[in-house]
Motif scaffolding. Sequence first.
Motif, PDB file in Angstrom:
ATOM      1  N   HIS A  22     -52.632   4.068  51.160  1.00 27.99           N
ATOM      2  CA  HIS A  22     -53.877   2.851  49.950  1.00 27.99           C
ATOM      3  C   HIS A  22     -54.580   1.096  50.970  1.00 27.99           C
ATOM      4  N   HIS A  45     -54.248  -1.171  51.686  1.00 27.62           N
ATOM      5  CA  HIS A  45     -53.697  -2.713  51.422  1.00 27.62           C
ATOM      6  C   HIS A  45     -53.778  -3.194  53.166  1.00 27.62           C
ATOM      7  N   ASP A  73     -52.594  -3.972  55.128  1.00 33.99           N
ATOM      8  CA  ASP A  73     -51.735  -3.580  56.367  1.00 33.99           C
ATOM      9  C   ASP A  73     -52.019  -2.269  56.501  1.00 33.99           C
ATOM     10  N   HIS A  74     -52.454  -1.593  55.981  1.00 32.75           N
ATOM     11  CA  HIS A  74     -52.601   0.428  56.023  1.00 32.75           C
ATOM     12  C   HIS A  74     -54.192   0.388  56.844  1.00 32.75           C
ATOM     13  N   HIS A  96     -47.769   1.309  43.085  1.00 33.38           N
ATOM     14  CA  HIS A  96     -47.538   0.499  44.373  1.00 33.38           C
ATOM     15  C   HIS A  96     -49.334   0.270  44.659  1.00 33.38           C
ATOM     16  N   ASP A 117     -46.056   3.090  51.723  1.00 33.21           N
ATOM     17  CA  ASP A 117     -45.529   2.098  50.362  1.00 33.21           C
ATOM     18  C   ASP A 117     -45.291   2.883  49.683  1.00 33.21           C
TER      19      ASP A 117
HETATM   20 ZN    ZN Z   1     -49.111  -1.548  50.274  1.00 32.67          ZN
END
Ligand code: ZN
Length: 338
Positions: free
Chosen positions: A71, A73, A75-76, A173, A192
């Motif tokens: 996804h 976000h 951090d990913h 999420h 996540d």
């Molecule tokens: Zn996330």
Amino acid sequence: MIEVIPGIYRMPLPLPIPTVSHINTYLVKGDNGYLLVDTGWNTEEAFASLKKQLAELGINGREISRIVVTHAHPDHYGMAGKLKNLFGATLYFHHLEKDVIESRYVNMDELLKEMSLWLKGNGVPPDRLAELQKASLPMLKFVTPAMPDVTLYGGEAITCGDFSFNVLPTPGHAPGHICLYEPDKKILFSGDHILPTITPYVGMNPQSGSNPLGDYLDSINSLKRLDVDLVLPGHEQPFTGLKDRIEGITLHHSLRNAEIMAALGYDSKTAFELTTGITWMHDVNGVGWYKLGTWDKRMALLETLAHLEAMRVKGELEKFTREDILYYRLPQKAKTSE
Ligand SMILES: [Zn+2]
Ligand SMILES: [Zn+2]
């Protein structure tokens, strides 16, 4: 770097935030190069850590031919653009995540305006508005945006060496979150969507869809039918016992609903009033909303909203507008029939 099962390596990368120290990226060995699952934030430290772990494995970055992001976000997804350019890798992610890249990471003006109206409409007082509206802007420097070369819709199979991963859409999420399931090896890359001890954040915002918590609970429960021996999550450690973890997360959300209902009582309240009236960070003994950092304050509000809307969709609450502000209350019919 840890070989979790033959052919799959976990490479934790540091995150510059206090609450979660690492993101797990995973490297899958293929016949013609490696597949990387998730990328980490685009920071010097994360990139240096990735290079070091690849060197320990004797792998040149150019051998990474494909990158799948669970996804979008930071951090990913943050380093995806950089790695794609550097390694010449093919980038895969879900079409619903592709839809938010432009507004979230390239031209943010519209989204900021929308967020401001959204927060105001949910009862955020004027003196708190600017702080909460811009809460996510510091994240932008950790993202090098890139569009997918291969857009996923769910149902695809991504084969790599001994592995064939089914792409499972798991909204909640993030609207376009995916998990990767390997039915023969019985492993699940869960991103996540499911973490071993942290309860994944599910918040409602202008881009989340109308009932993200409902979507989330449906999509975690849909994973119960899978035969999974080992879950490879985006944070913390790989774990077993997927079904128990799903039960635990489901229970957590029921308790949060009950807490919000108790704070509401027979009154009419805004999402902001309810958010400031309940306890946050239960896993560290709990704190009031005013003690949270800016980013967590907004997450808390959007999380409360996700709960309120999920209960409203089930008919347990109703909402109404007074002077452009949304209020929640118990359904009036149920109240009079008591
Ligand atoms: Zn996330
Ligand atoms: Zn994450």
